[in-house]
Write a protein that holds these residues in place. Structure first.
Motif, PDB file in Angstrom:
ATOM      1  N   LEU A  20      27.829  78.115  50.055  1.00  0.00           N
ATOM      2  CA  LEU A  20      27.040  77.197  50.886  1.00  0.00           C
ATOM      3  C   LEU A  20      25.682  76.908  50.251  1.00  0.00           C
ATOM      4  O   LEU A  20      25.152  75.802  50.392  1.00  0.00           O
ATOM      5  N   ALA A  21      25.111  77.892  49.552  1.00  0.00           N
ATOM      6  CA  ALA A  21      23.850  77.647  48.850  1.00  0.00           C
ATOM      7  C   ALA A  21      24.041  76.596  47.754  1.00  0.00           C
ATOM      8  O   ALA A  21      23.195  75.712  47.555  1.00  0.00           O
ATOM      9  N   ILE A  22      25.167  76.671  47.062  1.00  0.00           N
ATOM     10  CA  ILE A  22      25.477  75.668  46.034  1.00  0.00           C
ATOM     11  C   ILE A  22      25.660  74.296  46.680  1.00  0.00           C
ATOM     12  O   ILE A  22      25.137  73.283  46.202  1.00  0.00           O
ATOM     13  N   CYS A  23      26.405  74.267  47.784  1.00  0.00           N
ATOM     14  CA  CYS A  23      26.624  73.000  48.497  1.00  0.00           C
ATOM     15  C   CYS A  23      25.300  72.379  48.927  1.00  0.00           C
ATOM     16  O   CYS A  23      25.091  71.165  48.776  1.00  0.00           O
ATOM     17  N   GLN A  24      24.409  73.195  49.488  1.00  0.00           N
ATOM     18  CA  GLN A  24      23.122  72.692  49.952  1.00  0.00           C
ATOM     19  C   GLN A  24      22.342  72.055  48.803  1.00  0.00           C
ATOM     20  O   GLN A  24      21.755  70.975  48.960  1.00  0.00           O
ATOM     21  N   HIS A  25      22.349  72.683  47.657  1.00  0.00           N
ATOM     22  CA  HIS A  25      21.630  72.133  46.511  1.00  0.00           C
ATOM     23  C   HIS A  25      22.240  70.808  46.060  1.00  0.00           C
ATOM     24  O   HIS A  25      21.516  69.850  45.752  1.00  0.00           O
ATOM     25  N   LEU A  26      23.554  70.742  46.007  1.00  0.00           N
ATOM     26  CA  LEU A  26      24.214  69.498  45.608  1.00  0.00           C
ATOM     27  C   LEU A  26      23.936  68.379  46.603  1.00  0.00           C
ATOM     28  O   LEU A  26      23.720  67.224  46.214  1.00  0.00           O
ATOM     29  N   LEU A  27      23.907  68.702  47.876  1.00  0.00           N
ATOM     30  CA  LEU A  27      23.646  67.687  48.905  1.00  0.00           C
ATOM     31  C   LEU A  27      22.230  67.139  48.801  1.00  0.00           C
ATOM     32  O   LEU A  27      21.986  65.957  49.046  1.00  0.00           O
ATOM     33  N   VAL A  28      21.292  68.007  48.448  1.00  0.00           N
ATOM     34  CA  VAL A  28      19.891  67.574  48.330  1.00  0.00           C
ATOM     35  C   VAL A  28      19.680  66.727  47.084  1.00  0.00           C
ATOM     36  O   VAL A  28      18.950  65.737  47.106  1.00  0.00           O
ATOM     37  N   THR A  29      20.339  67.093  45.995  1.00  0.00           N
ATOM     38  CA  THR A  29      20.041  66.457  44.713  1.00  0.00           C
ATOM     39  C   THR A  29      21.004  65.334  44.329  1.00  0.00           C
ATOM     40  O   THR A  29      20.722  64.576  43.405  1.00  0.00           O
ATOM     41  N   ILE A  30      22.135  65.233  45.014  1.00  0.00           N
ATOM     42  CA  ILE A  30      23.075  64.123  44.785  1.00  0.00           C
ATOM     43  C   ILE A  30      23.301  63.439  46.131  1.00  0.00           C
ATOM     44  O   ILE A  30      24.198  63.826  46.889  1.00  0.00           O
ATOM     45  N   PRO A  31      22.509  62.434  46.472  1.00  0.00           N
ATOM     46  CA  PRO A  31      22.472  61.892  47.837  1.00  0.00           C
ATOM     47  C   PRO A  31      23.804  61.386  48.371  1.00  0.00           C
ATOM     48  O   PRO A  31      24.033  61.442  49.580  1.00  0.00           O
ATOM     49  N   GLU A  32      24.701  60.873  47.514  1.00  0.00           N
ATOM     50  CA  GLU A  32      25.922  60.268  48.043  1.00  0.00           C
ATOM     51  C   GLU A  32      27.113  61.231  48.059  1.00  0.00           C
ATOM     52  O   GLU A  32      28.220  60.828  48.416  1.00  0.00           O
ATOM     53  N   VAL A  33      26.913  62.490  47.707  1.00  0.00           N
ATOM     54  CA  VAL A  33      28.031  63.424  47.673  1.00  0.00           C
ATOM     55  C   VAL A  33      28.436  63.826  49.088  1.00  0.00           C
ATOM     56  O   VAL A  33      27.611  63.949  49.994  1.00  0.00           O
ATOM     57  N   SER A  34      29.735  64.017  49.282  1.00  0.00           N
ATOM     58  CA  SER A  34      30.295  64.500  50.540  1.00  0.00           C
ATOM     59  C   SER A  34      31.146  65.716  50.217  1.00  0.00           C
ATOM     60  O   SER A  34      31.964  65.676  49.287  1.00  0.00           O
ATOM     61  N   ILE A  35      30.974  66.800  50.963  1.00  0.00           N
ATOM     62  CA  ILE A  35      31.612  68.073  50.614  1.00  0.00           C
ATOM     63  C   ILE A  35      32.447  68.596  51.777  1.00  0.00           C
ATOM     64  O   ILE A  35      31.988  68.656  52.915  1.00  0.00           O
ATOM     65  N   LEU A  36      33.669  68.995  51.463  1.00  0.00           N
ATOM     66  CA  LEU A  36      34.551  69.646  52.423  1.00  0.00           C
ATOM     67  C   LEU A  36      34.783  71.078  51.947  1.00  0.00           C
ATOM     68  O   LEU A  36      35.270  71.299  50.832  1.00  0.00           O
ATOM     69  N   VAL A  37      34.426  72.047  52.775  1.00  0.00           N
ATOM     70  CA  VAL A  37      34.582  73.465  52.439  1.00  0.00           C
ATOM     71  C   VAL A  37      35.860  73.989  53.090  1.00  0.00           C
ATOM     72  O   VAL A  37      36.096  73.771  54.283  1.00  0.00           O
TER      73      VAL A  37
END
Length: 419
Positions: A20-37
């Protein structure tokens, strides 16, 4: 851009917290990314879920303290539960159509539950990128090599995966050499540095006020991570502090962990009862803030806990878990030799050694020098970007994470723990 993150989670909270820490960083730095865990963690609902991220909760598999797997809550047997999880994973991947899948630790997933989805992806969607994420240390070299050979993990990486990302440093533990990666696997492997969590919304002064500390009192924080096997650590600590003189000069905050069995929590609560100097919590999402305010931290040697402590410049007293894996013992030994923490041999007389170590730390407030590379989140992001076409990505200029680098190489140390 769509990402799927697979985190099997059969024991503790470490894996899902890290992912989740990795996901949070990707969401902040890549605005259009969508993540399903896709996660089997029974505690995923305890975490704050950010925008553009959702999750599918897989039926829980529990691992006992000897490493044996079973369905955690359902009455179905292990094979039925794995088949159910595997079908959910396959359906999610086929319908979500990810551009990249980030897989935690096991190339085929837990009990090979991920393999059917990997085979379908290879046939129908060969452009989907596959990335395996490994923590710094998995287990002893002998056990890991044997498992990877038996499970066909080396071949799985060669056949399915585009990259292997290690959240650690080769100078601390050279996973490629220690686990005898074949050349083709070694060429796909990147050491990214440790993951640093830096969100500290609460000041030390506020934490001290909240806990009722006087100006002269020091704070000891005790954390067994998820808590599933944290009973011995906390019981050892309670025995150790009974040997410390002048108990009025400190208070203790004990965080049991959401996964501690209720029977064990009740036993500890009875020991703690009426001790005004001890405060307890079952779970907190402010652990970093409490550790920042601590004068002494007593913990196990899980990846997340140790990296969070060291990123704060704190020096912990660590009693590593010794089964079912040697991971924590190896990490504690290496970090102890580097002077980053004080490791206590779990096979020694823990109470006496811990009491002595607490006394020393209460009288010595020096912080640990930043000699580790904490660029993990940034480097994972850059590796993911490099695997995907540039046309898909608009990269945010915001970089909210402070990074620490170290140009000095660290020596390799033998497998040992000493006071």
């Amino acid at each position: 851009m769509r990402l799927i993150v697979y985190s099997h989670d059969a024991f503790g909270l470490g894996n899902i917290r890290r992912m989740l820490a990795i996901c949070q960083h990707l969401l902040v730095t890549i605005p259009e990314v969508s993540i399903l865990v896709l996660s089997g963690s029974p505690a995923i609902h305890n975490f704050k879920i950010p925008a553009r991220l959702d999750y599918i909760k897989l039926p829980c598999l529990g691992r006992d303290r000897n490493g044996k797997l079973a369905a955690k809550y359902l009455t179905s047997d292990i094979q039925e539960t794995v088949e159910l999880r595997s079908n959910l994973i396959k359906t999610a991947i086929l319908n979500f159509k990810p551009d990249l899948i980030l897989v935690d630790k096991k190339p085929y997933g837990l009990l090979k539950e991920l393999k059917p989805a990997l085979d379908i992806l290879k046939a129908r969607s060969p452009q989907t990128k596959l990335v395996l994420l490994l923590r710094d240390i998995l287990d002893s070299p002998q056990k890991t090599i044997q498992e990877w050979q038996q499970q066909g993990y080396y071949q799985a990486i060669q056949h399915y995966y585009d990259r292997v990302l290690v959240v650690g440093m080769s100078e601390v533990f050279n996973l490629v050499q220690e686990y005898q990666f074949p050349q083709i696997v070694a060429e796909k492997t990147r050491f990214c540095g440790y993951i640093k969590k830096t969100c500290l919304p609460y000041s030390t002064a506020l934490i001290r006020t909240e806990l009722g500390l006087t100006a002269s009192e020091k704070l000891i924080v005790v954390t067994p991570g998820g808590g599933e096997d944290g009973y011995s650590l906390i019981k050892s600590y309670l025995s150790a502090i009974s040997q410390i003189k002048d108990r009025h000069r400190y208070k203790t905050l004990i965080i049991f962990g959401s996964e501690m069995p209720s029977v064990e929590r009740e036993k500890l609560s009875q020991i703690i009862e009426d001790r005004s100097s001890i405060i307890t919590l079952d779970f907190t999402d402010r652990l970093m803030s409490y550790m920042q305010a601590a004068n002494v931290i007593v913990s196990m040697a899980g990846y997340n806990t140790i990296t969070e402590i060291l990123s704060l410049g704190k020096k912990a007293l660590v009693i590593p878990r010794c089964k079912p894996s040697h991971e924590q013992i190896i990490r504690a030994s290496r970090m102890h030799k580097l002077g980053l923490l004080t490791a206590i041999d779990p096979n020694s007389i823990i109470t006496d050694n811990l009491a002595e170590a607490i006394n020393k730390r209460l009288n010595n407030s020096h912080q640990v020098s930043a000699i580790l590379n904490f660029d993990g989140l940034l480097n994972i992001q850059q590796e993911i970007i490099s695997l995907l076409s540039k046309e898909q990505i608009f990269l945010s200029t915001e970089q909210p994470f402070s990074l620490v680098t170290n140009e000095d190489r660290l020596d390799s140390y033998p497998f040992s723990i000493a006071i």
